[in-house]
Design a protein around this motif. Structure first.
Motif, short mmCIF file in Angstrom:
data_model
loop_
_atom_site.label_atom_id
_atom_site.label_comp_id
_atom_site.label_asym_id
_atom_site.label_seq_id
_atom_site.Cartn_x
_atom_site.Cartn_y
_atom_site.Cartn_z
N PRO A 256 3.22 2.79 32.37
CA PRO A 256 2.34 1.78 31.65
C PRO A 256 2.92 0.39 31.84
CG PRO A 256 3.93 2.88 30.07
CD PRO A 256 4.30 3.35 31.33
N SER A 257 2.44 -0.46 31.19
CA SER A 257 3.03 -2.05 30.98
C SER A 257 4.26 -1.98 30.46
CB SER A 257 2.24 -2.92 30.29
OG SER A 257 1.62 -2.21 29.21
N ALA A 258 5.33 -2.70 30.69
CA ALA A 258 6.73 -2.61 30.34
C ALA A 258 6.75 -3.58 29.08
CB ALA A 258 7.64 -2.99 31.49
N ASN A 259 5.98 -3.34 28.09
CA ASN A 259 6.03 -4.00 26.89
C ASN A 259 6.22 -2.91 25.90
OD1 ASN A 259 3.21 -3.87 27.87
ND2 ASN A 259 3.17 -3.58 25.63
N LEU A 260 6.78 -3.36 24.73
CA LEU A 260 6.74 -2.62 23.49
C LEU A 260 5.38 -2.53 23.11
CD1 LEU A 260 9.93 -4.18 21.22
CD2 LEU A 260 9.75 -1.90 22.19
N ALA B 191 10.81 4.47 24.75
CA ALA B 191 11.13 3.04 25.26
C ALA B 191 10.53 2.16 24.45
CB ALA B 191 11.60 2.90 26.51
N LYS B 192 9.11 2.57 25.03
CA LYS B 192 7.98 1.50 24.40
C LYS B 192 7.59 1.61 23.06
CE LYS B 192 4.44 0.84 26.49
NZ LYS B 192 3.56 -0.19 27.29
N ARG B 193 8.25 2.69 22.31
CA ARG B 193 7.50 3.04 21.14
C ARG B 193 6.13 3.44 21.41
NH1 ARG B 193 10.40 -1.18 18.50
NH2 ARG B 193 12.60 -0.63 18.09
N ARG B 194 5.76 3.76 22.35
CA ARG B 194 4.01 4.31 22.64
C ARG B 194 3.71 5.71 21.97
NH1 ARG B 194 0.99 2.26 27.11
NH2 ARG B 194 -0.58 3.55 28.02
N PRO B 195 2.62 5.58 21.27
CA PRO B 195 2.10 6.73 20.78
C PRO B 195 1.98 7.90 21.99
CG PRO B 195 0.69 5.06 20.11
CD PRO B 195 1.77 4.56 21.13
N PRO C 142 2.16 -8.15 23.59
CA PRO C 142 1.24 -8.97 25.27
C PRO C 142 1.92 -8.20 26.30
CG PRO C 142 1.73 -10.58 23.75
CD PRO C 142 2.35 -9.40 23.11
N SER C 143 1.47 -7.82 27.27
CA SER C 143 1.99 -7.35 28.51
C SER C 143 2.79 -8.39 29.37
CB SER C 143 0.77 -6.94 29.56
OG SER C 143 0.08 -5.92 28.96
N PRO C 144 4.06 -7.70 29.84
CA PRO C 144 4.69 -8.74 30.63
C PRO C 144 4.38 -9.14 31.99
CG PRO C 144 5.66 -6.32 30.71
CD PRO C 144 4.27 -6.43 30.05
N VAL D 24 -3.16 -9.98 34.25
CA VAL D 24 -3.80 -9.10 33.72
C VAL D 24 -3.68 -7.69 34.34
CG1 VAL D 24 -5.13 -10.33 32.24
CG2 VAL D 24 -6.07 -9.74 34.34
N GLU D 25 -3.76 -6.71 33.43
CA GLU D 25 -3.66 -5.36 33.86
C GLU D 25 -4.86 -4.90 34.84
OE1 GLU D 25 -3.82 -6.07 30.87
OE2 GLU D 25 -2.17 -5.25 29.82
N SER D 26 -4.88 -3.75 35.67
CA SER D 26 -5.65 -3.33 36.58
C SER D 26 -6.81 -2.96 35.77
CB SER D 26 -5.10 -2.03 37.36
OG SER D 26 -4.94 -1.18 36.27
MG MG Z 1 -0.12 -1.61 28.02
#
Ligand code: MG
Ligand code: AMP
Length: 358
Positions: free
Chosen positions: A146-150, A59-63, A154-156, A183-185
């Motif tokens: 992970p964060s819910a962005n492509l 869904a994220k096209r994450r490696p 930028p993270s959502p 910002v993330e953890s």
């Molecule tokens: Mg992320």
């Protein structure tokens, strides 16, 4: 990939358990759910369902070599996913969980390799958000997310950002309004001694060091100065957080703010003179000056309250892309103290390391 996406609006001040159970049911059925945390929105699947976890990457096209964080709702789940819980982890968990601190530990055999990208470590945290905690609890399993962005974006920090990136690609998006930190953890590797900061984030490093009673090693990549060593921080070598338009970070000496701002003006007006239509991300303190010089600005927040700057950062980076009469962005820099460490890491990475010193 085309999935029908349901949006569930859940008020964090008055959590509707019926709706939370609907989202939890999707997890139990092997689906994907975007959910709010106090940092940014996450895209979750059951930690114990490799097939569902693969859907998150897709869904994220994450490696596939960039592992996910395991989100838990009770300390029992920590002992379930970690093979060893050293005393330092217990101390930090007791002090900071639920909260924006992720601990890297050796993983147990119950965590599939899809979650950890084949590593022998697992990243774990307990989020401090009423909807996230209820959702994890009702799902009955730790949630890998992970964060819910492509990937790369930028993270959502709002459900609208998630909808923009992932509508039609995930089963459910929970909308609980804007996140608190933006910002993330903070991620700390406790498999090493001294511990290593893998990513600065919403939990100030100074507080972690104070409770640990020792310094945490801060490698250059954790400050956003160049790419990470793959062996240490797999996710830190990709382009991240970036607007589509070019971003340049203008760094300098912020203790003499007037002199610094004058140099920023030179850089931005220089770009404008050579035909660019720039916008400048800046602090509340310097904004009136830039505006008086005819520079278009986006206000991040006051230097005196870096919490607000962090909170506004990702939505401001997304705004850069939405401004039709703007074709590039510049950003001021900030002191690397407290949340400032996370802000500078995100800015430098978002710029693809395009940094000028003035
Ligand atoms: Mg992320
Ligand atoms: P995100 O919050 O979207 O950036 O994704 C989770 C972050 O945690 C990524 O930057 C990962 O690289 C990092 N992470 C998760 N698990 C591990 C691990 N086992 N080792 C190193 N970093 C990890």
């Amino acid at each position: 990939m085309e999935v029908s996406t349901r949006i569930l609006k859940i008020d964090p001040a008055n959590v509707d358990l019926e709706l939370v159970r609907e989202a939890a049911k999707v997890i139990k059925d092997g689906g994907t759910v975007a959910f709010p945390t106090e940092t940014v929105y996450g895209l979750g699947a059951s930690t114990y369902d490799p097939n569902a976890v693969r859907k998150v990457y897709e869904a994220k096209r994450r490696p596939m070599d960039n592992p996910l964080i395991v989100h838990i709702a009770s300390l029992d789940q920590l002992y379930e996913v970690a093979a060893k819980v050293p005393p330092e982890a217990e101390v930090l968990a007791r002090r900071f969980w639920p909260g924006p601190l992720t601990l890297l530990l050796y993983r147990s055999g119950s965590v599939p390799s899809e979650v950890t990208a084949g590593r022998d470590t697992v990243a774990v945290r307990m989020p401090a958000h009423p909807v996230a905690l209820a959702f994890i609890r009702e799902s009955g399993v730790p949630i890998a997310a992970p964060s819910a962005n492509l990937a790369g974006r930028p993270s959502p920090t709002t459900a609208e950002h998630v909808i923009r990136d992932l509508y039609g690609r995930v089963d459910v998006i929970i909308d609980s309004g804007e996140t608190l930190y933006g910002v993330e953890s903070t991620i700390v590797d406790l498999t090493r001694d001294p511990p290593v900061l893998l990513r600065p984030g919403a939990m100030p490093l100074e507080k972690v060091e104070e409770v640990l009673g020792k310094m945490v090693d801060v490698p250059p990549f954790a400050r956003g100065l160049g790419m990470a060593d793959v062996a240490l921080a797999p996710g830190m070598r990709y382009r991240h957080y970036a607007p589509y338009k070019q971003l340049t970070v203008v760094e300098g000496n912020y203790s003499d703010l007037k002199a610094y701002a004058a140099k920023v003006v030179e850089v931005v007006l220089g770009a404008a003179r050579s035909g660019s239509r720039p916008v400048l991300l800046c602090s509340s303190e310097t904004r009136p000056y830039y505006e008086s010089m005819g520079i278009r600005t986006i206000e991040l927040g006051p230097r005196s309250n870096i919490f607000v700057v962090a909170r506004n950062l990702f939505k401001s980076l997304r705004l850069v892309d939405e401004l039709v009469d703007v074709n590039e962005a510049f950003s001021e820099g900030f002191d690397e103290v407290g949340l400032g460490l996370a802000v500078m890491n995100r800015l430098r990475k978002a710029s693809g390391f395009r940094v000028v010193r003035v």
